[in-house]
Design an enzyme around this catalytic site. Structure first.
Site, PDB file in Angstrom:
ATOM      1  N   GLY A   1       0.814  -1.220   0.000  1.00  0.00           N
ATOM      2  CA  GLY A   1       0.000   0.000   0.000  1.00  0.00           C
ATOM      3  C   GLY A   1       0.843   1.264   0.000  1.00  0.00           C
ATOM      4  N   SER A   2       2.094   1.158   0.417  1.00  0.00           N
ATOM      5  CA  SER A   2       2.992   2.315   0.358  1.00  0.00           C
ATOM      6  C   SER A   2       3.726   2.349  -0.985  1.00  0.00           C
ATOM      7  CB  SER A   2       4.017   2.268   1.500  1.00  0.00           C
ATOM      8  OG  SER A   2       3.352   2.297   2.744  1.00  0.00           O
TER       9      SER A   2
ATOM     10  N   SER B   1       6.921   4.279   3.870  1.00  0.00           N
ATOM     11  CA  SER B   1       6.369   3.106   4.549  1.00  0.00           C
ATOM     12  C   SER B   1       5.370   3.621   5.561  1.00  0.00           C
ATOM     13  CB  SER B   1       7.472   2.322   5.252  1.00  0.00           C
ATOM     14  OG  SER B   1       6.903   1.392   6.140  1.00  0.00           O
TER      15      SER B   1
ATOM     16  N   GLU C   1      -6.272  -7.723  -0.350  1.00  0.00           N
ATOM     17  CA  GLU C   1      -6.088  -7.463   1.076  1.00  0.00           C
ATOM     18  C   GLU C   1      -7.402  -7.292   1.830  1.00  0.00           C
ATOM     19  OE1 GLU C   1      -2.803  -4.829   2.241  1.00  0.00           O
ATOM     20  OE2 GLU C   1      -2.158  -4.880   0.160  1.00  0.00           O
TER      21      GLU C   1
ATOM     22  N   HIS D   1      -0.904  -9.196 -26.979  1.00  0.00           N
ATOM     23  CA  HIS D   1       0.295  -9.875 -27.478  1.00  0.00           C
ATOM     24  C   HIS D   1       0.605 -11.168 -26.741  1.00  0.00           C
ATOM     25  CE1 HIS D   1       1.367  -6.567 -30.196  1.00  0.00           C
ATOM     26  NE2 HIS D   1       0.716  -5.851 -29.289  1.00  0.00           N
TER      27      HIS D   1
ATOM     28  N   LYS E   1       5.958 -11.044   6.575  1.00  0.00           N
ATOM     29  CA  LYS E   1       6.918 -10.064   7.125  1.00  0.00           C
ATOM     30  C   LYS E   1       7.866 -10.730   8.119  1.00  0.00           C
ATOM     31  CE  LYS E   1       4.644  -5.680   6.189  1.00  0.00           C
ATOM     32  NZ  LYS E   1       4.047  -4.444   6.660  1.00  0.00           N
TER      33      LYS E   1
HETATM   34  O1  PA5 Z   1      -1.800  -2.213   2.635  1.00  0.00           O
HETATM   35  C1  PA5 Z   1      -1.143  -2.876   3.420  1.00  0.00           C
HETATM   36  O2  PA5 Z   1      -1.467  -3.040   4.608  1.00  0.00           O
HETATM   37  C2  PA5 Z   1       0.172  -3.518   2.984  1.00  0.00           C
HETATM   38  O3  PA5 Z   1       0.193  -3.680   1.590  1.00  0.00           O
HETATM   39  C3  PA5 Z   1       1.349  -2.643   3.447  1.00  0.00           C
HETATM   40  O4  PA5 Z   1       1.296  -1.390   2.832  1.00  0.00           O
HETATM   41  C4  PA5 Z   1       2.683  -3.333   3.156  1.00  0.00           C
HETATM   42  O5  PA5 Z   1       2.769  -4.544   3.844  1.00  0.00           O
HETATM   43  C5  PA5 Z   1       3.878  -2.458   3.522  1.00  0.00           C
HETATM   44  O6  PA5 Z   1       3.730  -1.940   4.814  1.00  0.00           O
HETATM   45  P1  PA5 Z   1       3.984  -0.386   5.053  1.00  0.00           P
HETATM   46  O7  PA5 Z   1       3.015   0.326   4.167  1.00  0.00           O
HETATM   47  O8  PA5 Z   1       3.695  -0.161   6.490  1.00  0.00           O
HETATM   48  O9  PA5 Z   1       5.398  -0.156   4.677  1.00  0.00           O
END
Ligand code: PA5
Length: 326
Positions: free
Chosen positions: A38-39, A81, A210, A226, A318
């Site tokens: 997500g980051s 992050s 997620e 393609h 993780k």
């Molecule tokens: O959306 C989420 O919870 C995950 O995809 C996190 O973004 C990912 O595990 C990375 O963690 P962070 O965004 O705290 O660096």
């Protein structure tokens, strides 16, 4: 979690406070943006927005625990992050420090916040108490504030305007999301779009993974024509798939290509639903599409009876990567 998504108009405005804190006295050769999940997607979005505005430097997005070999003191490395404690992102930061790159950190908390003060690295804080994927607007607008110092790609007015647009359309977005979720229920989505919206397609996939806890597949045109297209000559279980067509109605050629893909899938027995992007510009369209995806994934989570907030498998992963890298 639905309530957190409803907070997006406020996030867009809140992030602007970070713009006043950005100082950049160098003209970097390349901008490298590191982050995961997500980051990490924030880097993809920022790059797409920057290039839609004629940004004239290379932007490299790194979703790994090591930097590309060419990165050195001439480059700006921005690490993002939400938690501030993602091992891959921390590793990239450590490497950037070793290679004497100009660095910036965006996080809400965690080890990266500590490392920022230990290394005198500029730190832009985003609000605590969110979930990484829900903090997209705040992290994205904060990041744009740094890129703006290299070359202006967005004004405060544009962020305000987008906030108003999203607020006014909130109910309609939630209703449309509910409809899309009903179409996707008990199916594996194939998210289909054009190259320009590839980051949004990946974001939709991530949200469905997620929040709704389902797998899904991304296909990007024109590349789709393609290879993937041939895979449908011998389709296995076509009934399990459902196409999600991400379309910008103002982009005529793109829409025609997506219609062709839809025609081909429907011939094979795969039904599809459209996700039409609304907004006055690219930024508004991808924020609109991301919010629609967020609510769709929440509605789908409701239909499956799963908790969108909890991501047990990511926590497990993780633990594994941390033990491998440390
Ligand atoms: O959306 C989420 O919870 C995950 O995809 C996190 O973004 C990912 O595990 C990375 O963690 P962070 O965004 O705290 O660096």
């Amino acid at each position: 979690m639905r309530e957190l998504y409803r907070g997006w108009p406020d996030q867009l405005i809140k992030a602007l406070e970070n713009w006043n804190k950005v100082e950049l006295d160098v003209d970097p050769r390349t901008i490298v943006i590191c982050g995961m999940g997500g980051s990490g997607i924030v880097g993809d979005y920022a790059r797409a927005i920057a290039y839609s505005k004629g940004f004239d430097k290379p932007i490299i997005v790194v979703k790994d625990y090591t930097l590309p070999s060419f990165v050195n003191e001439n480059d700006l490395v921005i690490v993002i992050s939400y938690s501030g404690s993602t091992i891959e992102t921390i590793k990239c930061f450590e490497e950037a420090i070793k290679r004497k790159c100009r660095t910036y950190i965006i996080a809400s908390n965690g080890i990266l916040e500590e490392r920022a003060s230990e290394t005198s690295t500029p730190f832009l804080k985003v609000s605590k108490g969110l979930v990484p994927r829900v903090a997209l607007p705040e992290m994205l607008v904060t990041l744009i504030g740094i890129l703006n110092k290299v070359k202006e790609i967005m004004s405060k007015d544009e962020a305000f305007k987008c906030s108003v647009f999203i607020k006014e359309n909130m109910k309609a977005i939630e209703n449309r999301a509910k409809y899309i979720a009903e179409q996707l229920y008990a199916k594996i989505p194939i998210i289909l779009t054009y190259e320009k919206y590839a980051p949004l397609a990946w974001r939709i996939k991530n949200e469905l993974n997620e929040n709704a806890k389902i797998p899904s597949k991304v296909e990007i045109l024109p590349e789709w024509g393609h290879h993937d297209i041939v895979g449908w000559e011998n389709p296995i279980s076509p009934g399990i798939w459902h196409g999600l067509l991400v379309k910008d109605p103002e982009d005529i050629n793109t829409s025609k290509l997506i219609d062709f893909a839809n025609y081909l899938l429907s011939e094979k027995g795969v039904r599809s639903t459209s996700m039409e992007l609304r907004g006055d510009n690219f930024f508004e369209k991808i924020i609109y599409g991301s919010l629609l995806a967020g609510f769709t994934s929440i509605s789908l989570a409701d239909l499956y009876g799963v908790d969108p907030l909890v991501t047990q498998s990511i926590a497990k992963y993780k633990g594994v990567i941390k033990s491998i890298l440390s």
